[in-house]
Design an enzyme around this catalytic site. Sequence first.
Site: not given
Length: 506
Positions: A172, A291
Amino acid sequence: TTARITIDRDFTIGDVPRRLFGSFVEHMGRCVYTGIYEPGHPQADARGFRKDVLALVKELGPTVVRYPGGNFVSGYLWEDGVGPVEKRPRRLDGAWHTIESNAFGLHEFVEWAKEADVEIMEAVNLGTRGVEEARALVEYANHPSGTYWSDLRRTNGAADPFDIKLWCLGNELDGPWQIGGKTAQEYGRLAQETAKAMKFVDPSIELVAVGSSNRQMPTFGSWEHTVLTHAYDEVDYISMHAYYQEHDGDAASFLAEAVDMDAFIDGVIATVDAVKAAGKHTKQVDISFDEWNVWYQSGLETEDQPHQVAKGWREYPRLIEDTYNVTDAVVVGTFLHSLLRHGDRVKIANQAQLVNVIAPIRSEQGGPAWRQSIFWPFARIASHARGRILRLAIDSTQMATKRYGDVDVVDAAATWDEENGTIALFLANRSLTDASDLTVDLRGLGATTVRSAEVLTVPEGGDRLVANVVDDQDRVGLTPLRGVDVVDGAVRATLPPLSWSVVILD
Ligand code: AHR
């Protein structure tokens, strides 16, 4: 309501990528400590692995587990987690405002993964670190011997290489919350150079570049485009992350979130393929949806919210220990359907996370471990989705939603294992009020017997918000789905309102 699904042996999407049924263990909250690892627990083995949790993990059946983060990895020094445990440093983890003891590290995870029978997906830190530390970690993990890092692994007790094939190039890094976050240009170049250096050490590894943290990111689309323009040749996958929750009691929209997941995946495929075309590449970059889950990120004021934890520095505090209800389980079923529908391009997916932290499995320190409602669709799909993914033609009654307009009441996915002659049907009924009469036309697939039929729905005396909790661990689960028949080459069944079902035919 009614739904008619047509399947045909000639209409397939591709082979089921078994890595679609992945999970995620982050050094976050109580996923590792008092989750998979708790020395001194009555059920712990000599290494501190909780056998009760391991048994549930095996029953859940994840194929691959991402480790050690997550946001955690962007400040993590992997060397802290190897070598004699008593010499390992205690560190502040800024991502989750936690003290990390490093009692559990790479060797422990490798051992645990062997025990759990899962492949490892290892993430490197590209937040505070770069090419050298990533390169060194591949050498430590995968090089047989005779060099500084590989011999250090051997000194630390592992004579054989870990042979980790799947690696994430950070986590991320498009997010302003990320330690060492980057622009797409900065990250694209770093990913490219890190990938090169890692593959120089071990050319057999597969690499995942960081994509967007969610579809709402202002840089979504341009991030993937820029990163891949730099790193297309060097990487094998681009990642996606997505979390969903019910907002303001709007269950209908929540039950339709797989529509958003489908569109998000289609958007990433379009961007990857645009870079492929413009760059005249022949190889194909695929997707790692590493995710995904239901996560109540807003609206909860419980003690396990990250802003509460930030009040002090603690070891393994309770963090985002969401309790999942019947509605959440049906939604999770539809997310797995969406991943299967895209199995020609989404080759890896990881439900976040495995234990305690937004997880299908919960455990208490010194106490029991149990299955949340969302355990069931994952366990059954991971076990039964084998062979080929079938391309479904669905004609369903529509249901009105605020966010997504009219959507199919029945959402489905199906696989066909030609070798064993088995068809697996995965079916969600999104209606809160109406049963759905289902017909599945088996055109040419020739199954005649219902081997099993199970349903997860609102238990008697409960409502759609019922959940499994420490004092009542089996309230929500699978029960037999009665009345499923194969008549004249078609399956007939009635799906209860708000339900997720699995029907196995042979
Ligand atoms: O899974 C919880 C967190 O969600 C992860 O650490 C991070 O990558 C994401 O934002």
